[in-house]
Scaffold this motif. Structure first.
Motif, PDB file in Angstrom:
ATOM      1  N   GLU A 172      36.000  90.861  34.705  1.00  0.00           N
ATOM      2  CA  GLU A 172      36.240  90.457  36.095  1.00  0.00           C
ATOM      3  C   GLU A 172      35.500  91.333  37.095  1.00  0.00           C
ATOM      4  N   LEU A 173      35.011  92.482  36.640  1.00  0.00           N
ATOM      5  CA  LEU A 173      34.404  93.449  37.554  1.00  0.00           C
ATOM      6  C   LEU A 173      33.022  93.865  37.052  1.00  0.00           C
ATOM      7  N   PHE A 174      32.257  94.464  37.965  1.00  0.00           N
ATOM      8  CA  PHE A 174      30.929  95.003  37.614  1.00  0.00           C
ATOM      9  C   PHE A 174      30.772  96.363  38.275  1.00  0.00           C
ATOM     10  N   CYS A 175      30.504  97.382  37.458  1.00  0.00           N
ATOM     11  CA  CYS A 175      30.293  98.735  37.976  1.00  0.00           C
ATOM     12  C   CYS A 175      28.811  98.906  38.287  1.00  0.00           C
ATOM     13  N   LYS A 176      28.482  99.017  39.558  1.00  0.00           N
ATOM     14  CA  LYS A 176      27.080  99.167  39.973  1.00  0.00           C
ATOM     15  C   LYS A 176      26.527 100.537  39.601  1.00  0.00           C
ATOM     16  N   CYS A 178      27.251 102.299  36.879  1.00  0.00           N
ATOM     17  CA  CYS A 178      26.912 102.306  35.453  1.00  0.00           C
ATOM     18  C   CYS A 178      26.126 101.073  35.045  1.00  0.00           C
ATOM     19  N   LYS A 179      26.054 100.084  35.957  1.00  0.00           N
ATOM     20  CA  LYS A 179      25.368  98.823  35.681  1.00  0.00           C
ATOM     21  C   LYS A 179      25.941  98.166  34.436  1.00  0.00           C
ATOM     22  N   ARG A 180      27.292  98.020  34.435  1.00  0.00           N
ATOM     23  CA  ARG A 180      27.975  97.410  33.304  1.00  0.00           C
ATOM     24  C   ARG A 180      29.043  96.448  33.815  1.00  0.00           C
ATOM     25  N   ALA A 181      29.172  95.327  33.093  1.00  0.00           N
ATOM     26  CA  ALA A 181      30.260  94.389  33.374  1.00  0.00           C
ATOM     27  C   ALA A 181      31.500  94.874  32.626  1.00  0.00           C
ATOM     28  N   ILE A 182      32.645  94.956  33.326  1.00  0.00           N
ATOM     29  CA  ILE A 182      33.842  95.571  32.747  1.00  0.00           C
ATOM     30  C   ILE A 182      35.080  94.739  33.064  1.00  0.00           C
ATOM     31  N   CYS A 183      36.128  95.044  32.317  1.00  0.00           N
ATOM     32  CA  CYS A 183      37.423  94.430  32.622  1.00  0.00           C
ATOM     33  C   CYS A 183      38.227  95.398  33.495  1.00  0.00           C
ATOM     34  N   THR A 184      39.426  94.977  33.908  1.00  0.00           N
ATOM     35  CA  THR A 184      40.237  95.820  34.807  1.00  0.00           C
ATOM     36  C   THR A 184      40.703  97.098  34.118  1.00  0.00           C
ATOM     37  N   ILE A 185      40.978  97.006  32.814  1.00  0.00           N
ATOM     38  CA  ILE A 185      41.433  98.204  32.083  1.00  0.00           C
ATOM     39  C   ILE A 185      40.287  99.217  31.998  1.00  0.00           C
ATOM     40  N   GLU A 201      32.335  87.644  40.426  1.00  0.00           N
ATOM     41  CA  GLU A 201      31.963  86.505  41.267  1.00  0.00           C
ATOM     42  C   GLU A 201      30.948  86.903  42.329  1.00  0.00           C
ATOM     43  N   SER A 202      31.111  88.093  42.902  1.00  0.00           N
ATOM     44  CA  SER A 202      30.172  88.555  43.934  1.00  0.00           C
ATOM     45  C   SER A 202      28.835  88.956  43.339  1.00  0.00           C
ATOM     46  N   MET A 203      28.897  89.509  42.141  1.00  0.00           N
ATOM     47  CA  MET A 203      27.668  90.025  41.530  1.00  0.00           C
ATOM     48  C   MET A 203      26.834  88.944  40.848  1.00  0.00           C
ATOM     49  N   THR A 204      27.490  87.876  40.382  1.00  0.00           N
ATOM     50  CA  THR A 204      26.775  86.865  39.598  1.00  0.00           C
ATOM     51  C   THR A 204      25.560  86.288  40.316  1.00  0.00           C
ATOM     52  N   PRO A 205      25.651  85.885  41.607  1.00  0.00           N
ATOM     53  CA  PRO A 205      24.438  85.369  42.282  1.00  0.00           C
ATOM     54  C   PRO A 205      23.308  86.394  42.336  1.00  0.00           C
ATOM     55  N   GLN A 210      18.162  88.393  40.309  1.00  0.00           N
ATOM     56  CA  GLN A 210      17.317  89.424  39.722  1.00  0.00           C
ATOM     57  C   GLN A 210      16.764  88.993  38.361  1.00  0.00           C
ATOM     58  N   LEU A 211      17.608  88.324  37.573  1.00  0.00           N
ATOM     59  CA  LEU A 211      17.125  87.846  36.277  1.00  0.00           C
ATOM     60  C   LEU A 211      16.085  86.741  36.446  1.00  0.00           C
ATOM     61  N   THR A 212      16.280  85.897  37.456  1.00  0.00           N
ATOM     62  CA  THR A 212      15.285  84.858  37.736  1.00  0.00           C
ATOM     63  C   THR A 212      13.952  85.486  38.121  1.00  0.00           C
ATOM     64  N   SER A 213      14.033  86.537  38.963  1.00  0.00           N
ATOM     65  CA  SER A 213      12.816  87.257  39.330  1.00  0.00           C
ATOM     66  C   SER A 213      12.189  87.911  38.104  1.00  0.00           C
ATOM     67  N   LYS A 214      13.066  88.445  37.220  1.00  0.00           N
ATOM     68  CA  LYS A 214      12.569  89.065  35.989  1.00  0.00           C
ATOM     69  C   LYS A 214      11.881  88.022  35.110  1.00  0.00           C
ATOM     70  N   ILE A 215      12.463  86.807  35.069  1.00  0.00           N
ATOM     71  CA  ILE A 215      11.862  85.726  34.282  1.00  0.00           C
ATOM     72  C   ILE A 215      10.475  85.398  34.812  1.00  0.00           C
ATOM     73  N   GLU A 216      10.364  85.331  36.155  1.00  0.00           N
ATOM     74  CA  GLU A 216       9.061  85.040  36.752  1.00  0.00           C
ATOM     75  C   GLU A 216       8.049  86.132  36.407  1.00  0.00           C
ATOM     76  N   THR A 217       8.489  87.403  36.504  1.00  0.00           N
ATOM     77  CA  THR A 217       7.599  88.515  36.165  1.00  0.00           C
ATOM     78  C   THR A 217       7.193  88.463  34.693  1.00  0.00           C
ATOM     79  N   LEU A 218       8.195  88.182  33.842  1.00  0.00           N
ATOM     80  CA  LEU A 218       7.889  88.084  32.413  1.00  0.00           C
ATOM     81  C   LEU A 218       6.954  86.917  32.136  1.00  0.00           C
ATOM     82  N   GLY A 219       7.155  85.804  32.886  1.00  0.00           N
ATOM     83  CA  GLY A 219       6.250  84.663  32.729  1.00  0.00           C
ATOM     84  C   GLY A 219       4.824  85.026  33.074  1.00  0.00           C
TER      85      GLY A 219
END
Length: 643
Positions: A172-176, A178-185, A201-205, A210-219
């Motif tokens: 449910e959460l994302f630690c900016k 540590c750059k890790r997706a985490i649970c509440t515990i 929910e806030s971080m997903t967009p 960023q991943l879309t941009s990474k895909i373009e760069t990788l392309g």
């Protein structure tokens, strides 16, 4: 099935062992490898152990380890696959089955093969109807998200994003920090000291962006890598062809040397025959003279003997009196000089030394100027001052042709109204020249034995055959005084001159103007060059820019650097086999390298390389760079830089 196979081949395969991941581990650069493969790789990198970091086998980026003092095996064991990679492994990795093959997981343990109808995204287990009812009445399992398996598509629904540590807790959460997706515990236990935690929910967009941009760069990187691979593969054929060409040249050189040796042998044999014939002639002349003298002695002998035995005193005294008039010296030696002996004197030591020092040529690796790691070395210099020149030469332009296997350097001597060619054949250097009606400006290469030369003050473009001497083929009369000249196609020339209203004219081979191209900030170009993409590069000494336009006149780029890189007097232009641009800057005594899109790469040549007031520039077929410098043409080769 095809999608699963494609995912496995393209995304679930370790680049080290080329097998499907076994215990995958993802580094900070997001590259994933088998843990065993990564461990073997680290053990071959002592500098990594010393740096207490794991280098990526693909991009070399370092991944810091959490416990540097622990053994390397623990470094790798602590690495986990990314959530995306773990999801792919769970869905498509080894051991997964197609939905059609699913039977109830609980019944399977009891030896039954009951078809599964539902799937729990938390347990990641499929159930039949009976086992699902038991699952739903259990207090700890009743709130799990369960999806029915479609009878039509049999497609597995999207897996819930669950914590890898706390398997029953959703992410449910994302630690900016540590750059890790985490649970509440995880957030309350392991990330209490972190300052920036946000909701999934806030971080997903943002993550998706960023991943879309990474895909373009990788392309872009994939396309560039494919282009490089294509170029490298095509280079293989070129290298093989070049190898055979060089071998042919070596054998041709050997044949030339052998012909020279045979000529010397023939000359020595001729000298022996000549000296022998002379000796034989002298000896035969001496023999004839000796035979005449012998017959004279024999006659005197018979006459004297007859007088003595005749008992006639008159005859005897007559012979006796004649003996005083004729010499009858007794001699048993020949006073004539003996002909000399023909001898062949050879100095085997000198001959052996000459053979040892004989150089058929030199085999060396010439690097391309486009290689930023290469450095220029002066190969040789051509002095264009010749007998008959009224003035010191001013070489405005240069090009190199290969005519019947002979490399010919062609220069335009502006001050002496001459076109000059220089080449070497059979170990001898030659030069020829062609007197023109006026000052030559720029040379356009039409093919390997033909060039066009602009003669602006006479409003002419002359076509010259190089044989390898220059031979005037035809003269094109023009309506304007065109200075710059380049070959756009076998039937079209690009030409420009002073006062052309910021344009270059496209001419046919009769000199008729077909159309005009806008050259932007450059109104009176000094040099023009056609790239491999058929774009036009235009420079002018009075404009501190290099302009690139298409053959239809559309702007591509204008290179106008500032500061220390600002151009002072841009003149000659050429391009490399990879499309890089080489631009002469006259007043700063430089040749500058740019990318195909007009980005600065480096100063290829400077005054420290012995370059003084360069004008024209070209590359020959062997990658040697020719630059005009007042009366000289300086030729540079490129070698790997020494560190």
């Amino acid at each position: 099935m095809a999608t699963a196979k494609k995912l496995t081949e393209n995304h679930l395969t370790c680049v080290i062992c080329s097998e499907v991941f076994t215990a995958p581990a993802t580094l900070q650069c997001n590259h994933t490898f088998c843990k065993s493969c990564l461990l073997k790789y680290i053990n071959t990198q002592p500098e990594a152990v010393q740096a207490k970091s794991i280098p990526c086998p693909s991009c070399r980026q370092l991944t810091k380890v959490t416990n540097p003092d622990s053994p390397v095996e623990e470094w790798v064991s602590q690495l986990k696959p990314s959530h995306v990679m773990q999801g792919l492994m769970d869905d498509f990795g080894p051991g997964t089955k197609t939905v059609e093959e699913h039977v109830c997981s609980v019944c399977t343990k009891q030896g039954k093969t009951t078809p599964a109808t539902s799937w729990c995204s938390v347990c990641d287990v499929v159930y039949c109807e009976g086992c699902l009812q038991l699952h739903n009445v259990m207090p700890l399992l009743c709130d799990h998200e369960v999806a029915h398996l479609s009878d039509h598509t049999k497609t597995k629904v999207k897996r819930r994003f669950m914590c890898q540590v706390h398997r029953d807790k959703p992410i449910e959460l994302f630690c900016k920090d540590c750059k890790r997706a985490i649970c509440t515990i995880c957030c309350s236990v392991k990330h209490r000291a972190c300052k920036d935690v946000d909701t999934i929910e806030s971080m997903t967009p943002l993550v998706k962006e960023q991943l879309t941009s990474k895909i373009e760069t990788l392309g872009i990187n994939i396309a560039a890598a494919n282009n490089i691979l294509t170029w490298r593969k095509s280079k293989i054929q070129h290298v093989k062809s070049n190898s055979q060409t060089l071998k042919d040249q070596v054998m041709k050189t050997r044949e030339t040397v052998m012909r020279a040796i045979l000529r010397k042998e023939k000359q020595l044999l001729h000298d022996i025959d000549k000296a022998t014939d002379k000796q034989l002639h002298e000896l035969q002349a001496d023999i004839k003279s000796q035979e005449i003298e012998l017959r004279m002695y024999q006659q005197q002998y018979e006459f004297t003997a007859n007088a003595v035995t005749s008992n006639c005193e008159v005859d005897m005294y007559a012979v006796y009196e004649s003996m005083g008039e004729t010499s009858t010296d007794n001699r048993d030696t020949d006073s004539r000089p003996t002909p000399g002996r023909v001898a062949f004197t050879q100095n085997l030591d000198k001959l052996s030394k000459a053979v040892d020092e004989l150089q058929l040529g030199e085999v060396q690796v010439i690097h391309d100027v486009s290689d930023p790691g290469s450095s220029p070395v002066l190969h040789h210099t051509i002095d264009c001052k010749e007998d008959g020149d009224g003035k010191d030469p001013l070489v405005r332009d240069v090009t190199v042709l290969t005519v019947d296997g002979i490399k010919v350097t062609v220069v335009a001597d502006y001050d002496n109204n001459r076109l000059k060619t220089y080449y070497t054949s059979n170990f001898k250097s030659f030069h020829n020249q062609l007197l023109l009606s006026n000052y030559p400006w720029q040379i356009a290469k039409l093919c390997e034995h033909q060039i066009a030369v602009s003669v602006p003050d006479s409003k002419e473009i002359v076509i010259v055959n190089v044989t390898p001497g220059p031979v005037l083929l035809s003269t094109i009369k023009t309506s304007k005084d065109y200075y710059v000249l380049a070959c756009l196609s076998p039937s079209q020339l690009a030409a420009g001159g002073y006062g052309q209203s910021h344009c270059v004219d496209i001419l046919d081979m009769t000199g008729r103007r077909l159309r005009s191209i806008n050259t932007g900030v450059i109104g009176s170009p000094d040099y023009i060059h056609v790239t491999r993409n058929n774009n036009l590069l235009v420079s002018a000494g009075g404009v501190t820019s290099l302009v690139c336009v298409t053959s239809e006149g559309d702007a591509v780029f204008t290179y106008t650097p500032t500061g220390d890189r600002a151009l002072t007097c841009p003149l000659g232009i050429t391009t490399t086999s990879t499309g890089d641009i080489l631009l002469v800057d006259y007043d700063s005594h430089k040749v500058i390298q740019l990318t195909q899109s007009g980005q600065f790469v480096r100063d290829v040549l400077t005054q420290q390389d012995g370059l003084e007031y360069p004008r024209g520039v070209c590359l020959d077929g062997d990658g040697l760079l020719c630059v005009t410098s007042e009366r000289y043409v300086k030729i540079f080769k490129f070698c790997a830089a020494e560190f």
